[in-house]
Design an enzyme around this catalytic site. Structure first.
Site, PDB file in Angstrom:
ATOM      1  N   HIS A  98     -11.941 -24.696  -6.874  1.00 57.30           N
ATOM      2  CA  HIS A  98     -11.682 -23.657  -7.872  1.00 57.30           C
ATOM      3  C   HIS A  98     -12.299 -24.064  -9.206  1.00 57.30           C
ATOM      4  O   HIS A  98     -12.264 -25.239  -9.593  1.00 57.30           O
ATOM      5  CB  HIS A  98     -10.182 -23.414  -8.023  1.00 57.30           C
ATOM      6  CG  HIS A  98      -9.895 -22.155  -8.776  1.00 57.30           C
ATOM      7  ND1 HIS A  98      -9.939 -22.104 -10.150  1.00 57.30           N
ATOM      8  CD2 HIS A  98      -9.619 -20.896  -8.356  1.00 57.30           C
ATOM      9  CE1 HIS A  98      -9.685 -20.857 -10.541  1.00 57.30           C
ATOM     10  NE2 HIS A  98      -9.489 -20.108  -9.465  1.00 57.30           N
ATOM     11  N   GLU A 170     -16.756 -16.662  -6.778  1.00 55.21           N
ATOM     12  CA  GLU A 170     -16.043 -16.373  -8.019  1.00 55.21           C
ATOM     13  C   GLU A 170     -16.934 -16.689  -9.218  1.00 55.21           C
ATOM     14  O   GLU A 170     -16.990 -17.857  -9.655  1.00 55.21           O
ATOM     15  CB  GLU A 170     -14.787 -17.235  -8.106  1.00 55.21           C
ATOM     16  CG  GLU A 170     -13.815 -17.029  -6.957  1.00 55.21           C
ATOM     17  CD  GLU A 170     -12.397 -17.347  -7.390  1.00 55.21           C
ATOM     18  OE1 GLU A 170     -11.580 -16.432  -7.398  1.00 55.21           O
ATOM     19  OE2 GLU A 170     -12.131 -18.501  -7.757  1.00 55.21           O
TER      20      GLU A 170
HETATM   21  C1  PEP Z   1      -8.901 -17.000  -9.664  1.00 52.37           C
HETATM   22  O1  PEP Z   1      -8.241 -17.760 -10.347  1.00 52.37           O
HETATM   23  O2  PEP Z   1      -9.432 -17.402  -8.619  1.00 52.37           O
HETATM   24  C2  PEP Z   1      -9.080 -15.634 -10.128  1.00 52.37           C
HETATM   25  C3  PEP Z   1      -9.927 -14.870  -9.496  1.00 52.37           C
HETATM   26  O3  PEP Z   1      -8.331 -15.266 -11.205  1.00 52.37           O
HETATM   27  P1  PEP Z   1      -8.254 -13.800 -11.867  1.00 52.37           P
HETATM   28  O4  PEP Z   1      -8.020 -12.834 -10.724  1.00 52.37           O
HETATM   29  O5  PEP Z   1      -7.132 -13.854 -12.800  1.00 52.37           O
HETATM   30  O6  PEP Z   1      -9.575 -13.548 -12.508  1.00 52.37           O
END
Ligand code: PEP
Length: 252
Positions: A98, A170
């Site tokens: 992450h 992400e």
């Molecule tokens: C995450 O922490 O993986 C994430 C996607 O957070 P958020 O949905 O708050 O952007």
């Protein structure tokens, strides 16, 4: 057909009562709406509540994941939690890589490689996060960065391990900011990630690996994002903390 996967990453949120009551309410909803055939739902609470959470979901279709492991089995690593500890309480899934772990705890690709190695040794399923910074995207290095992140970690492992992975793309600039990537940006990157898996492991693996999007998904934009080609679900932070929002996302 790849099943849609929805993951709630609770980070350092929710105490004992909030965790257990959320999971019980969610189970009630899943049962009432009979949504257990259609989607895989994974909740990732904080370490102290993994055991009780895992007990609550026994015999149901809900899954629990830990947010991290250490790459050593045991030893003088104050504050850390090992893969074997998690296995001993029945946890089968972990999130690794992450961006908050990279930012605050300086987890490099080398460290992540060792964590993956340990996770696979203990037979965990691994939700592996990859993503670029804003500068990397603005300087058009995002495809290169994603390729490097995969080459220095997962791609060092042989084909027989790949069914253990779920990929979460992400973009770091989209996490917790309220700015989701544009559908076209998500589409292109997910296509590219699938292409990289095809090149490395062949068509079968590439067709079967789940690639989720994460970054400011909420109850309003989820439906749109989940309908993008090659998006197999989402990793959700903030919006997974409120049950009403999370339920709407599941139904999207
Ligand atoms: C995450 O922490 O993986 C994430 C996607 O957070 P958020 O949905 O708050 O952007």
């Amino acid at each position: 057909m790849r099943k849609k996967i929805i993951i709630a990453n609770w980070k350092m949120n929710h105490d004992f009562y909030e965790t257990t009551s959320f999971i019980r309410n969610l189970l009630k909803f899943i049962f009432e709406r009979k949504i257990y055939h259609k989607k895989k739902i994974i909740i990732s609470p904080s370490f102290p509540f993994l055991h009780i959470s895992n007990q609550i979901i026994q015999g149901t279709t809900l899954n629990i994941a830990a947010q991290n492991i250490h790459y050593m089995d045991n030893g003088s690593y104050t504050g850390e939690v090992s893969a074997s500890m998690l296995k001993s309480i029945g946890i089968q899934k972990i999130i690794l890589g992450h961006s908050e772990r990279k930012k605050y705890f300086i987890e490099t690709n080398d460290i992540l490689f060792k964590k993956i190695q340990k996770g696979l040794q203990y037979n965990f399923d691994i939700i592996f996060c990859i993503g670029e910074t804003l500068i990397e995207r603005e300087t058009k290095k995002h495809f290169l960065i994603i390729k490097k992140q995969l080459e220095e970690t997962i791609f060092k492992f042989s084909l027989k391990y790949i069914h253990h992975f779920i990929i979460a793309y992400e973009p770091i600039w989209a996490i917790g900011t309220g700015n989701t990537a544009y559908p076209e940006e998500i589409k292109k990157m997910h296509e590219y990630i699938r292409f990289l898996f095809k090149k490395k492991y062949g068509e079968n693996i590439s067709n079967n690996i789940s690639i989720l999007y994460g970054g400011s998904i909420n109850d309003i934009n989820a439906k749109n994002i989940f309908s993008i080609n090659n998006v197999d679900g989402g990793l959700i932070g903030n919006a997974s903390l409120k049950i009403e929002k999370f339920l709407t996302i599941i139904q999207s």
